[in-house]
Design a protein around this motif. Structure first.
Motif, short mmCIF file in Angstrom:
data_model
loop_
_atom_site.label_atom_id
_atom_site.label_comp_id
_atom_site.label_asym_id
_atom_site.label_seq_id
_atom_site.Cartn_x
_atom_site.Cartn_y
_atom_site.Cartn_z
N UNK A 1 12.04 -11.67 2.95
CA UNK A 1 11.99 -10.30 2.46
C UNK A 1 12.69 -10.18 1.10
N UNK A 2 13.85 -10.83 0.97
CA UNK A 2 14.58 -10.76 -0.30
C UNK A 2 13.74 -11.36 -1.42
N UNK A 3 13.11 -12.49 -1.15
CA UNK A 3 12.26 -13.11 -2.15
C UNK A 3 11.12 -12.20 -2.58
N UNK A 4 10.52 -11.51 -1.62
CA UNK A 4 9.42 -10.60 -1.94
C UNK A 4 9.92 -9.40 -2.74
N UNK A 5 11.10 -8.91 -2.40
CA UNK A 5 11.69 -7.79 -3.14
C UNK A 5 11.90 -8.18 -4.60
N UNK A 6 12.47 -9.35 -4.82
CA UNK A 6 12.70 -9.81 -6.19
C UNK A 6 11.38 -9.95 -6.94
N UNK A 7 10.38 -10.51 -6.28
CA UNK A 7 9.09 -10.71 -6.95
C UNK A 7 8.41 -9.39 -7.28
N UNK B 1 19.71 -11.64 -7.02
CA UNK B 1 20.32 -10.65 -6.14
C UNK B 1 21.19 -9.66 -6.91
N UNK B 2 21.88 -10.14 -7.94
CA UNK B 2 22.70 -9.23 -8.73
C UNK B 2 21.84 -8.12 -9.33
N UNK B 3 20.70 -8.51 -9.91
CA UNK B 3 19.82 -7.52 -10.51
C UNK B 3 19.22 -6.59 -9.45
N UNK B 4 19.03 -7.09 -8.23
CA UNK B 4 18.53 -6.24 -7.14
C UNK B 4 19.56 -5.17 -6.78
N UNK B 5 20.84 -5.55 -6.79
CA UNK B 5 21.89 -4.57 -6.51
C UNK B 5 21.89 -3.48 -7.58
#
Length: 222
Positions: free
Chosen positions: A193-199, A206-210
């Protein structure tokens, strides 16, 4: 072999970093820069895996250099190394596109682990420290209107409900293990899920996702 560029205006600091990095079998230093302008030129020349980027340098500082390097789309990742763990400029550096943040008095093994993590695409800043930085300097975020709500950020449009939920708790500082335990998911599923969110959102790590979670008001400062 991980290639590293050192950008710092202090010659002794650069020397110390070089000695440490070149003692490792899997790292090599491809150049040294004493300011941001030199760092940009050397990145364009060598395309290193990681830049150790100081913030306060004469002429073009590390924040603007980071912003310009990231804007080129180069695969190089930036690891900010600064003096204070809550330096206000560190927050700006992360927003400029840096993939991590360490302090100069970190233990050698912490610096080496950080370089390896950033080179592999991970974020170096621990979720708790990321939250501290963002909470401490939340006034840097664009002011949100007090009346009519803004239209939803287009970066969130392609996320599923589960992905939106996970992005929210990433912004709250949860680790993958905590997300898996609290949402009753396998940790491998969380990583997917995290990988898909970043993509989907275009976040580099992860820093940029925060930061995205804060920017889009999925998360408010504590």
């Amino acid at each position: 072999m991980t290639t590293v560029l050192i950008a710092d205006d202090q010659a002794m600091q650069r020397f110390g970093f070089r000695m440490l990095l070149e003692s490792q079998d899997d790292m090599t230093v491809v150049g040294e820069a004493s300011n941001g302008t030199e760092a940009i030129r050397l990145v364009d020349q060598h395309h290193p895996d990681v830049v150790l980027m100081d913030i306060r340098m004469p002429g073009l500082d590390g924040i603007e250099a980071t912003r310009r390097i990231v804007a080129t789309g180069d695969r190089t990742r930036i690891l900010i190394v600064t003096t204070f763990d809550l330096d206000e400029y560190a927050y700006d550096g992360l927003r400029a596109g840096a993939s991590g943040f360490l302090v100069k008095d970190a233990q050698p093994e912490e610096l080496l682990a950080g370089i390896r993590a950033v080179a592999s695409g991970d974020a170096v800043v621990a979720p708790s420290l990321t939250r501290r930085l963002l909470d401490a300097y939340i006034h840097h975020l664009p002011a949100s209107p007090t009346t009519d709500p803004s239209p939803e950020d287009p970066r969130l449009g392609s996320l599923t409900e589960r992905e939106r939920e996970i992005l929210t708790v990433i912004g709250q500082g949860w680790t993958n293990t905590e997300i898996a335990e609290r949402l009753h998911l396998a940790e491998s599923t969380v990583k997917t899920h995290v990988g898909r969110i970043l993509a989907k959102t275009g976040a580099r790590d992860r820093v940029q996702a925060v930061i995205l979670a804060y920017d889009t008001q999925l998360v408010a400062p504590a």
